[in-house]
Write a protein that holds these residues in place. Sequence first.
Motif, PDB file in Angstrom:
ATOM      1  N   TYR A  97       0.838  -1.202   0.000  1.00  0.00           N
ATOM      2  CA  TYR A  97       0.000   0.000   0.000  1.00  0.00           C
ATOM      3  C   TYR A  97       0.880   1.262   0.000  1.00  0.00           C
ATOM      4  CZ  TYR A  97       1.201  -0.635   4.923  1.00  0.00           C
ATOM      5  OH  TYR A  97       1.893  -0.828   6.093  1.00  0.00           O
ATOM      6  N   ASP A  98       0.284   2.359  -0.391  1.00  0.00           N
ATOM      7  CA  ASP A  98       0.997   3.641  -0.379  1.00  0.00           C
ATOM      8  C   ASP A  98       0.925   4.262   1.007  1.00  0.00           C
ATOM      9  OD1 ASP A  98       1.760   3.714  -3.109  1.00  0.00           O
ATOM     10  OD2 ASP A  98      -0.279   4.284  -3.661  1.00  0.00           O
ATOM     11  N   ASP A  99       2.066   4.611   1.561  1.00  0.00           N
ATOM     12  CA  ASP A  99       2.112   5.369   2.809  1.00  0.00           C
ATOM     13  C   ASP A  99       3.247   6.379   2.703  1.00  0.00           C
ATOM     14  OD1 ASP A  99       4.356   3.796   3.020  1.00  0.00           O
ATOM     15  OD2 ASP A  99       3.803   2.835   4.907  1.00  0.00           O
ATOM     16  N   VAL A 100       3.395   7.219   3.720  1.00  0.00           N
ATOM     17  CA  VAL A 100       4.426   8.260   3.647  1.00  0.00           C
ATOM     18  C   VAL A 100       5.825   7.660   3.621  1.00  0.00           C
ATOM     19  CG1 VAL A 100       2.994  10.040   4.693  1.00  0.00           C
ATOM     20  CG2 VAL A 100       4.332   8.536   6.163  1.00  0.00           C
ATOM     21  N   ILE A 101       5.980   6.495   4.231  1.00  0.00           N
ATOM     22  CA  ILE A 101       7.284   5.830   4.200  1.00  0.00           C
ATOM     23  C   ILE A 101       7.623   5.427   2.766  1.00  0.00           C
ATOM     24  CG2 ILE A 101       8.609   3.858   5.049  1.00  0.00           C
ATOM     25  CD1 ILE A 101       6.765   3.847   7.522  1.00  0.00           C
ATOM     26  N   ARG A 102       6.651   4.879   2.074  1.00  0.00           N
ATOM     27  CA  ARG A 102       6.853   4.469   0.680  1.00  0.00           C
ATOM     28  C   ARG A 102       7.142   5.681  -0.200  1.00  0.00           C
ATOM     29  NH1 ARG A 102       8.381   0.367  -2.634  1.00  0.00           N
ATOM     30  NH2 ARG A 102       7.114   0.212  -4.501  1.00  0.00           N
ATOM     31  N   VAL A 103       6.392   6.758  -0.006  1.00  0.00           N
ATOM     32  CA  VAL A 103       6.598   7.968  -0.807  1.00  0.00           C
ATOM     33  C   VAL A 103       8.013   8.504  -0.598  1.00  0.00           C
ATOM     34  CG1 VAL A 103       5.873  10.363  -1.110  1.00  0.00           C
ATOM     35  CG2 VAL A 103       4.161   8.565  -0.871  1.00  0.00           C
ATOM     36  N   ALA A 104       8.441   8.591   0.653  1.00  0.00           N
ATOM     37  CA  ALA A 104       9.786   9.091   0.935  1.00  0.00           C
ATOM     38  C   ALA A 104      10.853   8.179   0.341  1.00  0.00           C
ATOM     39  CB  ALA A 104       9.987   9.218   2.445  1.00  0.00           C
ATOM     40  N   ASP A 105      10.617   6.882   0.413  1.00  0.00           N
ATOM     41  CA  ASP A 105      11.562   5.917  -0.152  1.00  0.00           C
ATOM     42  C   ASP A 105      11.720   6.118  -1.661  1.00  0.00           C
ATOM     43  OD1 ASP A 105      13.176   3.689  -0.601  1.00  0.00           O
ATOM     44  OD2 ASP A 105      11.475   2.310  -0.684  1.00  0.00           O
ATOM     45  N   LEU A 106      10.598   6.247  -2.371  1.00  0.00           N
ATOM     46  CA  LEU A 106      10.653   6.392  -3.822  1.00  0.00           C
ATOM     47  C   LEU A 106      11.298   7.704  -4.240  1.00  0.00           C
ATOM     48  CD1 LEU A 106       7.116   5.019  -4.788  1.00  0.00           C
ATOM     49  CD2 LEU A 106       9.320   3.866  -5.040  1.00  0.00           C
ATOM     50  N   LYS A 107      11.044   8.765  -3.477  1.00  0.00           N
ATOM     51  CA  LYS A 107      11.562  10.072  -3.862  1.00  0.00           C
ATOM     52  C   LYS A 107      13.047  10.233  -3.582  1.00  0.00           C
ATOM     53  CE  LYS A 107       7.197  12.587  -3.602  1.00  0.00           C
ATOM     54  NZ  LYS A 107       7.116  12.753  -5.061  1.00  0.00           N
ATOM     55  N   THR A 108      13.635   9.364  -2.777  1.00  0.00           N
ATOM     56  CA  THR A 108      15.066   9.460  -2.485  1.00  0.00           C
ATOM     57  C   THR A 108      15.892   8.412  -3.222  1.00  0.00           C
ATOM     58  OG1 THR A 108      14.690   8.110  -0.492  1.00  0.00           O
ATOM     59  CG2 THR A 108      14.742  10.502  -0.215  1.00  0.00           C
ATOM     60  N   ARG A 109      15.270   7.669  -4.106  1.00  0.00           N
ATOM     61  CA  ARG A 109      16.012   6.644  -4.844  1.00  0.00           C
ATOM     62  C   ARG A 109      16.808   7.255  -6.004  1.00  0.00           C
ATOM     63  NH1 ARG A 109      12.285   1.160  -5.367  1.00  0.00           N
ATOM     64  NH2 ARG A 109      11.915   0.902  -3.140  1.00  0.00           N
ATOM     65  N   GLY A 110      18.003   6.713  -6.201  1.00  0.00           N
ATOM     66  CA  GLY A 110      18.806   7.168  -7.323  1.00  0.00           C
ATOM     67  C   GLY A 110      18.159   6.861  -8.660  1.00  0.00           C
ATOM     68  N   SER A 111      17.409   5.756  -8.749  1.00  0.00           N
ATOM     69  CA  SER A 111      16.751   5.389 -10.005  1.00  0.00           C
ATOM     70  C   SER A 111      15.707   6.432 -10.397  1.00  0.00           C
ATOM     71  CB  SER A 111      16.102   4.019  -9.879  1.00  0.00           C
ATOM     72  OG  SER A 111      15.153   4.004  -8.807  1.00  0.00           O
ATOM     73  N   ARG A 112      15.051   7.040  -9.409  1.00  0.00           N
ATOM     74  CA  ARG A 112      14.065   8.077  -9.732  1.00  0.00           C
ATOM     75  C   ARG A 112      14.756   9.304 -10.296  1.00  0.00           C
ATOM     76  NH1 ARG A 112      11.654  12.664  -7.274  1.00  0.00           N
ATOM     77  NH2 ARG A 112       9.496  12.939  -7.963  1.00  0.00           N
ATOM     78  N   ARG A 113      15.866   9.681  -9.698  1.00  0.00           N
ATOM     79  CA  ARG A 113      16.602  10.842 -10.205  1.00  0.00           C
ATOM     80  C   ARG A 113      17.075  10.594 -11.636  1.00  0.00           C
ATOM     81  NH1 ARG A 113      18.912  15.295  -8.151  1.00  0.00           N
ATOM     82  NH2 ARG A 113      20.755  16.131  -9.206  1.00  0.00           N
ATOM     83  N   GLU A 114      17.532   9.374 -11.904  1.00  0.00           N
ATOM     84  CA  GLU A 114      17.972   9.042 -13.258  1.00  0.00           C
ATOM     85  C   GLU A 114      16.813   9.119 -14.243  1.00  0.00           C
ATOM     86  OE1 GLU A 114      19.664   5.202 -12.896  1.00  0.00           O
ATOM     87  OE2 GLU A 114      21.405   5.879 -11.724  1.00  0.00           O
ATOM     88  N   ARG A 115      15.632   8.658 -13.832  1.00  0.00           N
ATOM     89  CA  ARG A 115      14.474   8.698 -14.717  1.00  0.00           C
ATOM     90  C   ARG A 115      14.049  10.132 -15.005  1.00  0.00           C
ATOM     91  NH1 ARG A 115       9.304   9.387 -13.649  1.00  0.00           N
ATOM     92  NH2 ARG A 115       9.580   9.030 -11.411  1.00  0.00           N
ATOM     93  N   VAL A 116      13.993  10.960 -13.951  1.00  0.00           N
ATOM     94  CA  VAL A 116      13.612  12.355 -14.153  1.00  0.00           C
ATOM     95  C   VAL A 116      14.627  13.067 -15.041  1.00  0.00           C
ATOM     96  CG1 VAL A 116      13.220  14.562 -12.994  1.00  0.00           C
ATOM     97  CG2 VAL A 116      12.335  12.458 -11.983  1.00  0.00           C
ATOM     98  N   SER A 117      15.905  12.802 -14.819  1.00  0.00           N
ATOM     99  CA  SER A 117      16.949  13.424 -15.646  1.00  0.00           C
ATOM    100  C   SER A 117      16.788  13.038 -17.102  1.00  0.00           C
ATOM    101  CB  SER A 117      18.337  12.996 -15.140  1.00  0.00           C
ATOM    102  OG  SER A 117      18.560  13.424 -13.816  1.00  0.00           O
TER     103      SER A 117
END
Length: 518
Positions: A318-338
Amino acid sequence: MTRHETFPTSLSTDRPITLAILAMGGQGGGVLADWIVGMAEAQGWTAQSTSVPGVAQRTGATIYYIEMVKAPDGVHPILALMPTPGDVDVVLAAEFMEAGRSILRGLVTPDRTTLIASTHRAYAIAEKQKPGDGAADPQAVVTASGVAAKRVIASDLDKLAARHGSVISASLFGSLAGAGVLPFPREAFEEAIRAGGKGVNASLAAFAAAYDRAQNPDAASAEPAEAIPPKADPLAPVGHPGFDALLARVRGDLPAEVRLLAAAGLRKVVDFQDLAYGEAYLARLADLLAADRAAGGADRGFAFTAACAKYLAVAMAYDDVIRVADLKTRGSRRERVSREVGVKEEEILYTTEFMHPRMEEVIGTMPAALGRWFEARPGLVARLDRFVSRGRRVRTGTIRWYLALYVVAGLKRIRLRTLRHSREAAHVDVWLGRALDVLPRNYALAVEIIGCRRLVKGYSDTHARGEAKFDRVLSAVPMLVDREDGADWLRRLKQAALMDEGGLALDGALKTVATLGE
C-alpha cells in the motif's frame, strides 16, 4: 494519421500570414516561435509574436501567436496580438488533444487552416484525476480535424524528435517547412535553427526527418518499427539467493496460469518491505490456491488465484508516507527524471516536490499502541494538525530535505508495527474473508470481489475515498451471492465507482441492485 493533398505552395502575401502554436511547458513552444519570427525577419519580413499562457501546464497550453507580413518600404504594419477565430492560417499543436482544443476555439477552419499536430498524448490533469480510465478519446479529434481543417499533417512528432535527441519544437518546425505553406526556402528554416545556437545538430536532424515525413507522408507508414527490447523473464533468477529461493517456490508450487502474476507480485512486496514480507505473500497465496482448488478452480484456469496474486500484492504494498519518501530518495528516480527532462552531463538537476502531510499520516507511522493513544485525544490531534497540515515545497536536491525524507524512508524497519499497517492488514483479512466465504457458492463473484481491490489506491484523502467506495461496493455482495449474474452486477458497481470522485454514479448503481430482489 496523415492526410496530404495538393495545395498552393505558399500562402498569399497580400495580408499578414497568421500562425498559432499550442505547446505545453518543456516542449519548446517559445523556441519555435522565435525560430519562425527570426526566419521571417531574416527574409526581410515584419513579424511579431505574442504568447498567452494557460492556467497551468496541463489545464491549458500556452498559445503563441505570430503574424508576419512583407510590408512595402516605409510602411509600418500594425499586427494583431491575439488569434481571431476563423483567421488563422497555420495551427501547430504539440500534443494531440491540443489540436482538438484549437478546433473547439475556432482557430481551425476548413477554408484556410493547415493543422500540423503531433499524435502523441500527454494526459491532462482532468484525465489523470478520475478514479478509472479518464483518457479522452483521440478518435474524436481525428474525426473533427478531418472536417474542420483545410489540410492536416499529423504524426508522432514527439517520438520522431526523441529519436534524434531533440525536442518536439524541432520536428514541428520541420513539418511546417515540409508543408510548404510559408514562402521561404528550406535553407531559411535551417538557418534559423543555426542562429539559435543551442542543440543545433540534434535540432537539424529532427527537422530534416519531420520535413521528409511532411513531404512524403506515405513514407511514414513504411518506416520500420522500432525494435522493442525483449523483456526479462520475471521467473528467471536474479542472482540474490534469498529472492531466487522465493522465485523457485513460485515456479514449483503455483500453477502455470498464476506464475507470472505471482512473480510480479513477489517483486512488488519485497521491494515494498523485505524478503520475509515476500515469504508471507507466498504463504498467503498458497492458502488461497488451496481454497481455489477445492472450489474447482482448476477447471476455470485458477482465475481466483490469479486475481489474488495481482491484487494481494497491491494490497500488501500500500501507499504510505514511508513508501513515498523511499521512492523520492532513490537514485533510479533521479535518473528517470533526468532522462525525461533531457538533463545533460554538465547540468545540475533540482526537483521540487509538493507535499501536504496531515496528522493522520503522522499518527499512521507511529507504533500501533501510540497511534491509538493519539487518536483517542482528538483535541490534541486538532491542535497538532495546525502545525503539520500545510503544503510544503520540498527540494530533494538540498541536504536538509533529502535527509528528512531519507529518515522517513528509514521507518521501513518498523513499518509492520505501525498503526497504518495494522489497519491495512485488518482490511485485507476482511476482504479475503469475504471472497473465501463466497468462493464455494459463486466462483465468478468471488473473483470479482478480489478485483474490487482496484478501488483502493493512494494515501491520505485519496485512500480514504477509495476505501469507502470499496466497502460500499462490497456491501452489495449478500444481495448478489445467489444470483447467476452476481459477478456481472458487482463488476458494474465497480465500474460505477470508478466513474466519478464523488460516487454519484455508485449511488445510483447501488439503488438499482437493491431493487433486484423485489
